[in-house]
Enzyme design. Structure first.
Site, PDB file in Angstrom:
ATOM      1  N   HIS A 190       0.633  -1.178   0.019  1.00  0.00           N
ATOM      2  CA  HIS A 190       0.050   0.017   0.090  1.00  0.00           C
ATOM      3  C   HIS A 190       0.965   1.089  -0.059  1.00  0.00           C
ATOM      4  O   HIS A 190       1.809   1.440   0.973  1.00  0.00           O
ATOM      5  CB  HIS A 190      -0.787   0.206   1.283  1.00  0.00           C
ATOM      6  CG  HIS A 190      -2.198  -0.929   1.170  1.00  0.00           C
ATOM      7  ND1 HIS A 190      -3.094  -0.790   1.901  1.00  0.00           N
ATOM      8  CD2 HIS A 190      -2.111  -1.875   0.118  1.00  0.00           C
ATOM      9  CE1 HIS A 190      -4.133  -1.850   1.708  1.00  0.00           C
ATOM     10  NE2 HIS A 190      -3.581  -2.561   0.463  1.00  0.00           N
ATOM     11  N   TYR A 220      -9.383   5.693   7.497  1.00  0.00           N
ATOM     12  CA  TYR A 220      -9.366   6.058   8.816  1.00  0.00           C
ATOM     13  C   TYR A 220     -10.562   7.025   8.937  1.00  0.00           C
ATOM     14  O   TYR A 220     -10.357   8.168   8.142  1.00  0.00           O
ATOM     15  CB  TYR A 220      -7.940   6.452   9.557  1.00  0.00           C
ATOM     16  CG  TYR A 220      -6.893   5.353   9.514  1.00  0.00           C
ATOM     17  CD1 TYR A 220      -6.319   5.047   8.637  1.00  0.00           C
ATOM     18  CD2 TYR A 220      -6.728   4.890  10.891  1.00  0.00           C
ATOM     19  CE1 TYR A 220      -5.466   4.245   8.824  1.00  0.00           C
ATOM     20  CE2 TYR A 220      -5.746   3.762  11.209  1.00  0.00           C
ATOM     21  CZ  TYR A 220      -4.978   3.561   9.998  1.00  0.00           C
ATOM     22  OH  TYR A 220      -4.239   2.606  10.136  1.00  0.00           O
ATOM     23  N   PRO A 273      -3.976   0.805  18.818  1.00  0.00           N
ATOM     24  CA  PRO A 273      -3.704   0.355  17.599  1.00  0.00           C
ATOM     25  C   PRO A 273      -4.027   1.510  16.239  1.00  0.00           C
ATOM     26  O   PRO A 273      -3.813   1.052  15.102  1.00  0.00           O
ATOM     27  CB  PRO A 273      -4.912  -0.717  17.222  1.00  0.00           C
ATOM     28  CG  PRO A 273      -5.977  -0.182  18.157  1.00  0.00           C
ATOM     29  CD  PRO A 273      -5.306   0.260  19.266  1.00  0.00           C
ATOM     30  N   LYS A 328       1.076   0.221  15.015  1.00  0.00           N
ATOM     31  CA  LYS A 328       2.643   0.472  15.377  1.00  0.00           C
ATOM     32  C   LYS A 328       3.018  -0.804  16.245  1.00  0.00           C
ATOM     33  O   LYS A 328       4.337  -1.144  16.405  1.00  0.00           O
ATOM     34  CB  LYS A 328       3.074   1.739  16.069  1.00  0.00           C
ATOM     35  CG  LYS A 328       2.845   2.641  15.420  1.00  0.00           C
ATOM     36  CD  LYS A 328       4.236   2.796  14.436  1.00  0.00           C
ATOM     37  CE  LYS A 328       3.990   3.715  13.036  1.00  0.00           C
ATOM     38  NZ  LYS A 328       4.027   3.062  11.794  1.00  0.00           N
ATOM     39  N   TYR A 369       4.168   6.934   9.815  1.00  0.00           N
ATOM     40  CA  TYR A 369       3.069   5.910   9.464  1.00  0.00           C
ATOM     41  C   TYR A 369       3.848   4.844   8.798  1.00  0.00           C
ATOM     42  O   TYR A 369       3.848   3.429   9.015  1.00  0.00           O
ATOM     43  CB  TYR A 369       1.875   6.248   8.420  1.00  0.00           C
ATOM     44  CG  TYR A 369       0.927   5.104   8.307  1.00  0.00           C
ATOM     45  CD1 TYR A 369      -0.327   5.238   9.374  1.00  0.00           C
ATOM     46  CD2 TYR A 369       0.912   4.159   7.539  1.00  0.00           C
ATOM     47  CE1 TYR A 369      -1.372   4.281   9.425  1.00  0.00           C
ATOM     48  CE2 TYR A 369      -0.241   3.249   7.287  1.00  0.00           C
ATOM     49  CZ  TYR A 369      -1.100   3.184   8.331  1.00  0.00           C
ATOM     50  OH  TYR A 369      -2.104   2.121   8.263  1.00  0.00           O
TER      51      TYR A 369
HETATM   52  C1  PHB Z   1      -5.948  -4.110  11.233  1.00  0.00           C
HETATM   53  O1  PHB Z   1      -6.056  -4.361   9.998  1.00  0.00           O
HETATM   54  O2  PHB Z   1      -6.268  -4.654  11.863  1.00  0.00           O
HETATM   55  C2  PHB Z   1      -5.297  -2.733  11.359  1.00  0.00           C
HETATM   56  C3  PHB Z   1      -4.842  -1.820  10.440  1.00  0.00           C
HETATM   57  C4  PHB Z   1      -4.578  -0.706  10.721  1.00  0.00           C
HETATM   58  C5  PHB Z   1      -4.551  -0.107  11.924  1.00  0.00           C
HETATM   59  C6  PHB Z   1      -5.182  -0.930  13.231  1.00  0.00           C
HETATM   60  C7  PHB Z   1      -5.626  -2.204  12.861  1.00  0.00           C
HETATM   61  O3  PHB Z   1      -4.328   1.207  12.394  1.00  0.00           O
END
Ligand code: PHB
Length: 356
Positions: free
Chosen positions: A39, A167, A259, A263, A351
């Site tokens: 990505h 997000y 989460p 990280k 990120y």
């Molecule tokens: C996930 O795919 O579970 C996931 C991805 C990004 C995040 C948190 C969880 O920031």
């Protein structure tokens, strides 16, 4: 007050390039390269619109989507293939004598007590593990922030809503659209810590997710039965230092992040990077410089990721006090982020992972 069960931590599936390079270096990345999704960007959604943050353009780096449980499986397989012994499901594990030159770990397996004598102990046994807990409280300083909400997560055997992660900041709360593969999706909605999973039948989850997404996204959402569903609390936690004589803490044993910035596993990988180099230096060059610097080096990077995860969490979630003023500040910050190259580069750098 109702007792709350501490549920499993969220295992995000976003690997930084540094994590992938480390896995490459130790020869466990073949399947990751076959199955992982590359990505080059993420999307931030707020005020009814989506905005792309181009990670690759601003940093030259990408992230790889590959489940954490798959990384674990690859590591376990590699140890097996190399004929190395791993003891699973040991009871009464107890690290000891790490303040001497002869540390040892004792454990009970199938009713028999075993003792391993060793040069060093790596305490990579998670937040609830015995390594950190075996250290006298006076030798540790801990820092913690508990967030007043949780994430309700669903895994479904459906194609992802969009090619990249979304997000979302929404008045009803945060939402995240993620994926494990092109036919398996992972979705989250911010929920109350009082919520129980059985209060969230699939239909209610999908309805809530749709309310938090924009029209165009909703039109692309493929729903299906959940194959996994859980609620996880969010927490930031750091224990200092990360070395006690001949025992080193690494990963969740020493620190936890919410989460939101994905990280957790990546920080465990950078700890292992510093520690493995330190140990190699110790054996190959008879120098303690690397292991002596371990705690300070690891913590410097840990704190930056703790800050980033806290910041992403603060900007994207609804807090009990995110009324009027707080909500406007969040929107102003998001709007600045997606319109300023400097601000989106800053997000991107964090990120994709800060340098080791
Ligand atoms: C996930 O795919 O579970 C996931 C991805 C990004 C995040 C948190 C969880 O920031």
């Amino acid at each position: 007050m109702r007792t709350k069960v501490v549920l499993a931590r969220i295992r995000a599936g976003v690997l930084e390039q540094g994590t992938v390079e480390l896995l490459n270096e130790v020869g466990v990345a073949a399947r990751l390269h076959r199955e992982g999704l590359i990505h080059g960007g993420i999307e931030l959604a707020f005020a009814g619109a989506r905005h792309r943050i181009d990670l690759k353009q601003s940093t030259g780096k990408v992230v790889t989507i590959y489940g954490q449980t798959e990384v674990t499986r690859d590591l376990m397989d590699a140890r097996d293939a190399a004929g190395l012994q791993t003891v699973y499901a040991a009871d009464h594990v107890s690290p000891g004598d790490y303040d001497t030159d002869h540390p040892r770990v004792s454990f009970v397996k199938d009713g028999t007590t075993h003792k391993i004598e060793c040069d060093f102990i790596a305490g990579c046994d998670g937040f609830h593990g015995i390594s950190r807990q075996s250290v006298p409280a006076a030798a540790l300083e801990t820092f913690e922030r508990i967030y007043p909400f949780g994430w309700l997560g669903v895994l479904s055997e459906t194609p992802p809503i969009s090619p990249e992660l979304i997000y979302t900041n929404h008045p009803r709360g945060f939402a995240l659209c993620s994926m494990r593969s092109m036919h398996r999706s992972r979705y989250y909605v911010q929920c109350s810590l009082e919520d129980q999973v059985d209060q969230w039948p699939d239909q209610k989850f999908w309805d809530e997710l749709k309310r938090r997404l924009d029209q165009e996204a909703v039109a692309h959402l493929v729903t299906g039965p959940s194959i996994e569903k859980g609620i996880a609390p969010l927490r930031s936690f750091v224990a200092e230092p990360m070395r006690f004589g001949r025992m080193f803490l690494a990963g969740d044993a020493a620190h936890i992040v919410p989460p939101t910035g994905a990280k957790g596993l990546n920080l465990a990988a950078s700890d292992v990077y510093y520690l493995s180099r330190g140990l190699r230096e110790y054996y190959d060059e008879k120098s303690s410089a690397g292991i002596d610097a371990y705690s300070a080096k690891a913590l410097a990077r840990v704190w930056k990721a703790v800050r980033f995860s806290w910041w992403m969490t603060s900007m994207l979630h609804r807090f009990p006090d995110t009324e009027g003023f707080g909500a406007r500040i969040q929107l102003a910050e998001l709007s600045y982020l997606v319109s300023s190259q400097a601000a989106s580069t800053s997000l991107s750098e964090n990120y994709v992972g800060l340098p080791y």
